[in-house]
Design a protein around this motif. Structure first.
Motif, mmCIF file in Angstrom:
data_model
loop_
_atom_site.group_PDB
_atom_site.id
_atom_site.type_symbol
_atom_site.label_atom_id
_atom_site.label_comp_id
_atom_site.label_asym_id
_atom_site.label_seq_id
_atom_site.Cartn_x
_atom_site.Cartn_y
_atom_site.Cartn_z
ATOM 1 N N LYS A 42 70.242 108.571 53.537
ATOM 2 C CA LYS A 42 69.469 109.693 54.082
ATOM 3 C C LYS A 42 68.035 109.745 53.561
ATOM 4 C CE LYS A 42 73.079 111.026 56.310
ATOM 5 N NZ LYS A 42 73.161 110.729 57.760
ATOM 6 N N GLU A 43 67.840 109.355 52.309
ATOM 7 C CA GLU A 43 66.509 109.343 51.713
ATOM 8 C C GLU A 43 66.380 108.058 50.902
ATOM 9 O OE1 GLU A 43 65.349 112.899 49.582
ATOM 10 O OE2 GLU A 43 66.945 114.047 50.542
ATOM 11 N N ALA A 44 65.170 107.499 50.810
ATOM 12 C CA ALA A 44 65.030 106.243 50.072
ATOM 13 C C ALA A 44 63.589 105.965 49.679
ATOM 14 C CB ALA A 44 65.566 105.076 50.900
ATOM 15 N N ALA A 45 63.440 105.214 48.583
ATOM 16 C CA ALA A 45 62.164 104.636 48.162
ATOM 17 C C ALA A 45 62.467 103.261 47.583
ATOM 18 C CB ALA A 45 61.472 105.517 47.126
ATOM 19 N N ILE A 46 61.505 102.356 47.678
ATOM 20 C CA ILE A 46 61.694 100.988 47.181
ATOM 21 C C ILE A 46 60.559 100.647 46.223
ATOM 22 C CG2 ILE A 46 61.773 98.540 47.772
ATOM 23 C CD1 ILE A 46 62.938 99.328 50.491
ATOM 24 N N LEU A 47 60.924 100.184 45.037
ATOM 25 C CA LEU A 47 59.961 99.716 44.048
ATOM 26 C C LEU A 47 60.122 98.208 43.918
ATOM 27 C CD1 LEU A 47 57.886 100.255 41.772
ATOM 28 C CD2 LEU A 47 59.830 100.562 40.223
ATOM 29 N N SER A 48 59.078 97.458 44.261
ATOM 30 C CA SER A 48 59.141 96.001 44.198
ATOM 31 C C SER A 48 57.936 95.484 43.434
ATOM 32 C CB SER A 48 59.178 95.412 45.615
ATOM 33 O OG SER A 48 59.389 94.016 45.588
ATOM 34 N N THR A 49 58.170 94.950 42.237
ATOM 35 C CA THR A 49 57.112 94.412 41.388
ATOM 36 C C THR A 49 57.503 93.003 40.949
ATOM 37 O OG1 THR A 49 58.003 95.088 39.232
ATOM 38 C CG2 THR A 49 56.834 96.777 40.508
ATOM 39 N N CYS A 50 56.669 92.396 40.113
ATOM 40 C CA CYS A 50 56.992 91.041 39.651
ATOM 41 C C CYS A 50 58.226 91.038 38.752
ATOM 42 C CB CYS A 50 55.801 90.434 38.916
ATOM 43 S SG CYS A 50 55.250 91.390 37.484
ATOM 44 N N ASN A 51 58.549 92.180 38.151
ATOM 45 C CA ASN A 51 59.683 92.228 37.224
ATOM 46 C C ASN A 51 60.931 92.890 37.784
ATOM 47 O OD1 ASN A 51 58.436 90.907 35.088
ATOM 48 N ND2 ASN A 51 57.491 92.786 34.339
ATOM 49 N N ARG A 52 60.811 93.567 38.907
ATOM 50 C CA ARG A 52 61.978 94.284 39.418
ATOM 51 C C ARG A 52 61.872 94.554 40.911
ATOM 52 N NH1 ARG A 52 63.326 98.073 36.230
ATOM 53 N NH2 ARG A 52 61.821 97.506 34.602
ATOM 54 N N THR A 53 63.034 94.635 41.555
ATOM 55 C CA THR A 53 63.138 95.165 42.912
ATOM 56 C C THR A 53 64.265 96.179 42.890
ATOM 57 O OG1 THR A 53 62.374 93.126 43.977
ATOM 58 C CG2 THR A 53 63.635 94.661 45.319
ATOM 59 N N GLU A 54 63.934 97.431 43.186
ATOM 60 C CA GLU A 54 64.923 98.501 43.079
ATOM 61 C C GLU A 54 64.855 99.436 44.279
ATOM 62 O OE1 GLU A 54 65.314 98.812 38.231
ATOM 63 O OE2 GLU A 54 64.097 100.309 39.272
ATOM 64 N N LEU A 55 66.034 99.869 44.717
ATOM 65 C CA LEU A 55 66.160 100.869 45.764
ATOM 66 C C LEU A 55 66.615 102.163 45.111
ATOM 67 C CD1 LEU A 55 66.282 98.198 47.410
ATOM 68 C CD2 LEU A 55 67.987 99.293 48.880
ATOM 69 N N TYR A 56 65.913 103.254 45.387
ATOM 70 C CA TYR A 56 66.335 104.582 44.967
ATOM 71 C C TYR A 56 66.698 105.332 46.249
ATOM 72 C CZ TYR A 56 63.365 102.950 41.134
ATOM 73 O OH TYR A 56 62.777 102.195 40.154
#
Length: 417
Positions: A42-56
């Motif tokens: 229903k809700e989401a944000a994505i953090l993608s950097t050189c050290n991590r890829t994460e879905l919240y």
């Protein structure tokens, strides 16, 4: 609906895996829309950097996000599952707070991750995938990060990725000031690296970037010059240190390009620092005798040296975060009662209006105002007390004691025994 965090990072996955699941910045908004549109998330944000890829994200079906993640990147879920972590609500909130505060970074306390997370939130807002719950989560996240950085020494004496790149170069060349440095890209990481290398006053500092104006602005700040991105191959031999960090999905500097440059240099050594995920420099370059190639994972050995001095600050920061997690969970729990509170207030207001209308009618026909007030007060009391009185009278057996105790708590009653 529960909050979750899913992803992988430098603690759980090597660079070769991380680069397979990195999101290209220009496609991130569309990816978010695809994740949320008509799906269980229903809700989401994505953090993608050189050290991590994460879905919240917020959902009742967390497995869907893992399936989507693998499908989007066209990798088999079984191949990346050993590197993935999924945090349920409490752990997810704590993880987001820790990431933003720099406690989960390769460089403990580094400030860059906070800006990257703010960018991720802006992209989620642009995609329309932030609802009230996650909007509040990130508000709290940024507040917690600010508190950690302002009340602890978590960022003291920080060894940045950019400083580590300079340090690695100095292992090969005694003085960076005697070398020529080429930066490929012109983003935030390159800007930080340019600042650090610029402080060593290299013989030449050059920026190569796809957007010429951005490269020119950066070069002007550090007294450098500019070349086009398609000129890197022919110019490579003229540089002793190459630092690359772009958003390209494919390598920009290939094995053949470096081999040709080494021949022109007559095998004088080159330091190459690849800070991009996916990598900008072909991995096979590491096998060349006269090239010292470092990736983001290699920098970890340098930046770990400052960890011990920050351990006390880490303990303080963890305490702050645990307290703020409890506070946010309390806010989430309170949201469950909001519909009931609204319904209760609406019901009470209906009763009030009914009694008020009755009182107005009595006044309009000339009844004594004092008697009308008496009727109004008795009417309100009777109507307000009707539901709890009936609740107590209808209780049977063991429920009577529990019902009486509940009503006493609701109305803050003190009974004499």
């Amino acid at each position: 609906m529960q909050l979750f965090a899913l992803g992988l990072n430098h603690h759980t996955a090597p660079l070769s895996i991380r680069e397979q699941v990195a999101f290209r910045p220009e496609r991130l908004v569309q990816a978010l829309a695809d994740l949320v549109q008509a799906k269980p998330v229903k809700e989401a944000a994505i953090l993608s950097t050189c050290n991590r890829t994460e879905l919240y994200f917020a959902t009742q079906q967390p497995q869907y996000a893992a399936d989507w993640f693998a499908e989007y990147h066209r990798v088999a879920l079984k191949d990346i599952s050993p590197y993935l972590y999924t945090f349920p609500q409490r752990d997810a909130i704590r993880h987001v707070f820790r990431v933003a505060s720099g406690l989960d970074s390769m460089v403990i306390g580094e400030p860059q991750i906070l800006g990257q997370m703010k960018d991720a939130v802006r992209q989620a807002e642009e995609a329309g995938t932030l609802g009230a719950t996650m909007h509040k989560l990130f508000q709290r996240t940024f507040s917690v990060a600010k508190e950690v950085r302002s009340t602890t020494a978590i960022g003291a004496n920080i060894v940045s990725m950019a400083a580590a790149a300079v340090h690695l170069s100095e292992r090969i060349f005694e003085r960076v000031g005697d070398q020529k440095v080429l930066f490929v890209g012109a983003g935030e990481m390159i800007e930080l690296c340019a600042a650090h290398f610029g402080g060593a006053k290299p013989r030449r500092l050059t920026i190569a970037n796809r957007t010429q104006s951005r490269a020119e602005d950066l070069a002007a700040r550090f007294g450098g010059d500019v070349i086009r991105l398609d000129q890197v191959g022919e110019a490579l031999a003229g540089y002793d240190i190459v630092v690359s960090c772009t958003g390209s999905p494919l390598p920009i500097i290939g094995l053949g390009m470096v081999e040709r440059a080494l021949k022109v240099r007559r095998h004088r050594p080159m330091v190459m620092v690849d800070l991009a995920v996916p990598r900008d420099i072909e991995a096979e370059v590491v096998g060349l005798d006269d090239v010292f190639l470092y990736t983001v994972d290699d920098l970890a050995q340098v930046v770990d040296s400052g960890l011990e001095s920050r351990q006390a600050a880490v303990v303080e920061a963890e305490t702050i975060i645990d307290e703020r997690v409890d506070g946010f969970l309390h806010w989430l729990d309170s949201r469950d009662t909001v519909p009931t509170i609204r319904a209760l207030r609406s019901h009470a207001d209906e009763l009030r209006r009914a009694e008020l209308e009755r009182a107005m009618r009595l006044l309009s026909r000339g009844d004594d105002p004092q008697k009308v007030l008496e009727v109004l007060s008795h009417g309100l009391t009777n109507k307000f007390m009707h539901a709890p009185t009936r609740f107590l009278n209808d209780a049977e057996g063991d429920q009577r004691g529990d019902s009486a105790e509940l009503v006493q708590r609701i109305f803050n009653l003190h009974t004499d025994h």
